[in-house]
Design a protein around this motif. Structure first.
Motif, PDB file in Angstrom:
ATOM      1  N   SER A  54       0.835  -1.196   0.000  1.00 13.11           N
ATOM      2  CA  SER A  54       0.000   0.000   0.000  1.00 13.11           C
ATOM      3  C   SER A  54       0.878   1.257   0.000  1.00 13.11           C
ATOM      4  O   SER A  54       1.009   1.934   1.007  1.00 13.11           O
ATOM      5  N   ILE A  55       1.429   1.553  -1.170  1.00 10.05           N
ATOM      6  CA  ILE A  55       2.407   2.632  -1.308  1.00 10.05           C
ATOM      7  C   ILE A  55       1.771   3.839  -1.975  1.00 10.05           C
ATOM      8  O   ILE A  55       1.268   3.738  -3.089  1.00 10.05           O
ATOM      9  N   PHE A  56       1.812   4.969  -1.287  1.00  6.69           N
ATOM     10  CA  PHE A  56       1.285   6.199  -1.855  1.00  6.69           C
ATOM     11  C   PHE A  56       2.324   6.863  -2.755  1.00  6.69           C
ATOM     12  O   PHE A  56       2.022   7.281  -3.865  1.00  6.69           O
ATOM     13  N   SER A  57       3.539   6.957  -2.262  1.00 10.00           N
ATOM     14  CA  SER A  57       4.605   7.524  -3.090  1.00 10.00           C
ATOM     15  C   SER A  57       5.963   7.086  -2.552  1.00 10.00           C
ATOM     16  O   SER A  57       6.098   6.733  -1.393  1.00 10.00           O
ATOM     17  N   VAL A  64      26.813  -8.378   0.937  1.00  9.06           N
ATOM     18  CA  VAL A  64      25.362  -8.493   0.831  1.00  9.06           C
ATOM     19  C   VAL A  64      24.833  -7.116   0.446  1.00  9.06           C
ATOM     20  O   VAL A  64      25.143  -6.127   1.111  1.00  9.06           O
ATOM     21  N   TYR A  65      24.063  -7.070  -0.610  1.00  9.50           N
ATOM     22  CA  TYR A  65      23.525  -5.812  -1.118  1.00  9.50           C
ATOM     23  C   TYR A  65      22.061  -5.676  -0.709  1.00  9.50           C
ATOM     24  O   TYR A  65      21.264  -6.609  -0.885  1.00  9.50           O
ATOM     25  N   TYR A  66      21.739  -4.515  -0.185  1.00  7.91           N
ATOM     26  CA  TYR A  66      20.390  -4.233   0.282  1.00  7.91           C
ATOM     27  C   TYR A  66      19.802  -3.060  -0.494  1.00  7.91           C
ATOM     28  O   TYR A  66      20.472  -2.035  -0.663  1.00  7.91           O
ATOM     29  N   CYS A  67      18.570  -3.209  -0.935  1.00 10.71           N
ATOM     30  CA  CYS A  67      17.897  -2.057  -1.509  1.00 10.71           C
ATOM     31  C   CYS A  67      17.130  -1.331  -0.408  1.00 10.71           C
ATOM     32  O   CYS A  67      16.767  -1.935   0.609  1.00 10.71           O
ATOM     33  N   SER A  68      16.924  -0.064  -0.626  1.00  8.81           N
ATOM     34  CA  SER A  68      16.197   0.733   0.345  1.00  8.81           C
ATOM     35  C   SER A  68      15.291   1.712  -0.377  1.00  8.81           C
ATOM     36  O   SER A  68      15.532   2.070  -1.526  1.00  8.81           O
ATOM     37  N   ALA A  69      14.260   2.139   0.324  1.00  9.94           N
ATOM     38  CA  ALA A  69      13.340   3.119  -0.238  1.00  9.94           C
ATOM     39  C   ALA A  69      12.746   3.950   0.885  1.00  9.94           C
ATOM     40  O   ALA A  69      12.376   3.412   1.938  1.00  9.94           O
ATOM     41  N   SER A  70      12.669   5.230   0.647  1.00  7.41           N
ATOM     42  CA  SER A  70      11.964   6.127   1.546  1.00  7.41           C
ATOM     43  C   SER A  70      10.573   6.319   0.952  1.00  7.41           C
ATOM     44  O   SER A  70      10.437   6.907  -0.126  1.00  7.41           O
ATOM     45  N   LEU A  71       9.579   5.785   1.605  1.00 11.71           N
ATOM     46  CA  LEU A  71       8.265   5.799   0.988  1.00 11.71           C
ATOM     47  C   LEU A  71       7.168   6.134   1.989  1.00 11.71           C
ATOM     48  O   LEU A  71       7.337   6.047   3.199  1.00 11.71           O
ATOM     49  N   GLU A  97       3.186   5.387   2.878  1.00 11.86           N
ATOM     50  CA  GLU A  97       2.058   4.488   2.700  1.00 11.86           C
ATOM     51  C   GLU A  97       0.755   5.279   2.622  1.00 11.86           C
ATOM     52  O   GLU A  97       0.657   6.408   3.123  1.00 11.86           O
ATOM     53  N   TYR A  98      -0.238   4.682   2.005  1.00 13.23           N
ATOM     54  CA  TYR A  98      -1.570   5.275   2.024  1.00 13.23           C
ATOM     55  C   TYR A  98      -2.033   5.418   3.469  1.00 13.23           C
ATOM     56  O   TYR A  98      -1.875   4.507   4.277  1.00 13.23           O
ATOM     57  N   GLY A  99      -2.580   6.579   3.770  1.00 13.73           N
ATOM     58  CA  GLY A  99      -3.058   6.825   5.120  1.00 13.73           C
ATOM     59  C   GLY A  99      -2.015   7.403   6.042  1.00 13.73           C
ATOM     60  O   GLY A  99      -2.329   7.792   7.171  1.00 13.73           O
ATOM     61  N   SER A 100      -0.784   7.470   5.581  1.00 12.97           N
ATOM     62  CA  SER A 100       0.288   8.030   6.391  1.00 12.97           C
ATOM     63  C   SER A 100       0.601   9.446   5.917  1.00 12.97           C
ATOM     64  O   SER A 100       0.352   9.802   4.763  1.00 12.97           O
ATOM     65  N   THR A 101       1.180  10.228   6.811  1.00 14.15           N
ATOM     66  CA  THR A 101       1.546  11.596   6.449  1.00 14.15           C
ATOM     67  C   THR A 101       3.050  11.799   6.448  1.00 14.15           C
ATOM     68  O   THR A 101       3.528  12.916   6.291  1.00 14.15           O
ATOM     69  N   ASP A 124       8.791   6.803   5.626  1.00 14.31           N
ATOM     70  CA  ASP A 124       9.614   5.887   6.417  1.00 14.31           C
ATOM     71  C   ASP A 124      10.605   5.181   5.506  1.00 14.31           C
ATOM     72  O   ASP A 124      10.374   5.055   4.293  1.00 14.31           O
ATOM     73  N   ASP A 125      11.688   4.726   6.096  1.00 10.87           N
ATOM     74  CA  ASP A 125      12.694   3.972   5.343  1.00 10.87           C
ATOM     75  C   ASP A 125      12.401   2.478   5.429  1.00 10.87           C
ATOM     76  O   ASP A 125      12.172   1.937   6.515  1.00 10.87           O
TER      77      ASP A 125
END
Length: 120
Positions: free
Chosen positions: A26-29, A91-98, A100-104, A107-108
């Motif tokens: 549930s990703i808003f952006s 070990v390679y890790y992907c990350s995203a600052s995103l 969620e729907y309903g959040s203001t 978060d990482d």
């Protein structure tokens, strides 16, 4: 929300690999995305990052060899690694600052990690 990384493996020095990471849920952006790595006995370090607008930055040790890209519609981030060296083993890790729907707020989030081993 989940980040699923794939594409690691064993490669000889001088070879290439492509890592992929897909965000789902549930990703808003999504704001910044990136790849980090952690070698045995070392701290996790930033390899490459990319903004939502496509601006990329790289660790000095991978500049000119690695290339990061993303597809905002597919919520994916990729890392093309060329001219691999044994010291790229980690070990390679992907990350995203995103957000969620309903959040203001943003978060990482982290993927589960994928092992890259470069043999000499």
């Amino acid at each position: 929300v989940q980040l699923q990384a794939s594409g690691g493996g064993l490669v000889q020095a001088g070879g290439s690999l492509r890592l992929s990471c897909a965000a789902s849920g549930s990703i808003f952006s999504i704001n910044d995305m990136g790849w980090y790595r952690q070698a045995p006995g070392k701290q996790r370090e930033l390899v490459a990052g990319i903004t939502s607008g496509g601006s990329a930055n790289y660790a000095d040790v991978v500049k000119g060899r690695f290339s990061i890209s993303r597809d905002n519609a597919k919520k994916t981030v990729n890392l093309r690694m060329n001219s691999l060296k044994p010291e790229d083993t980690a070990v390679y890790y992907c990350s995203a600052s995103l957000r969620e729907y309903g959040s203001t707020w943003y978060d990482d989030y982290w993927g589960q990690g994928t092992l890259v081993t470069v043999s000499s």
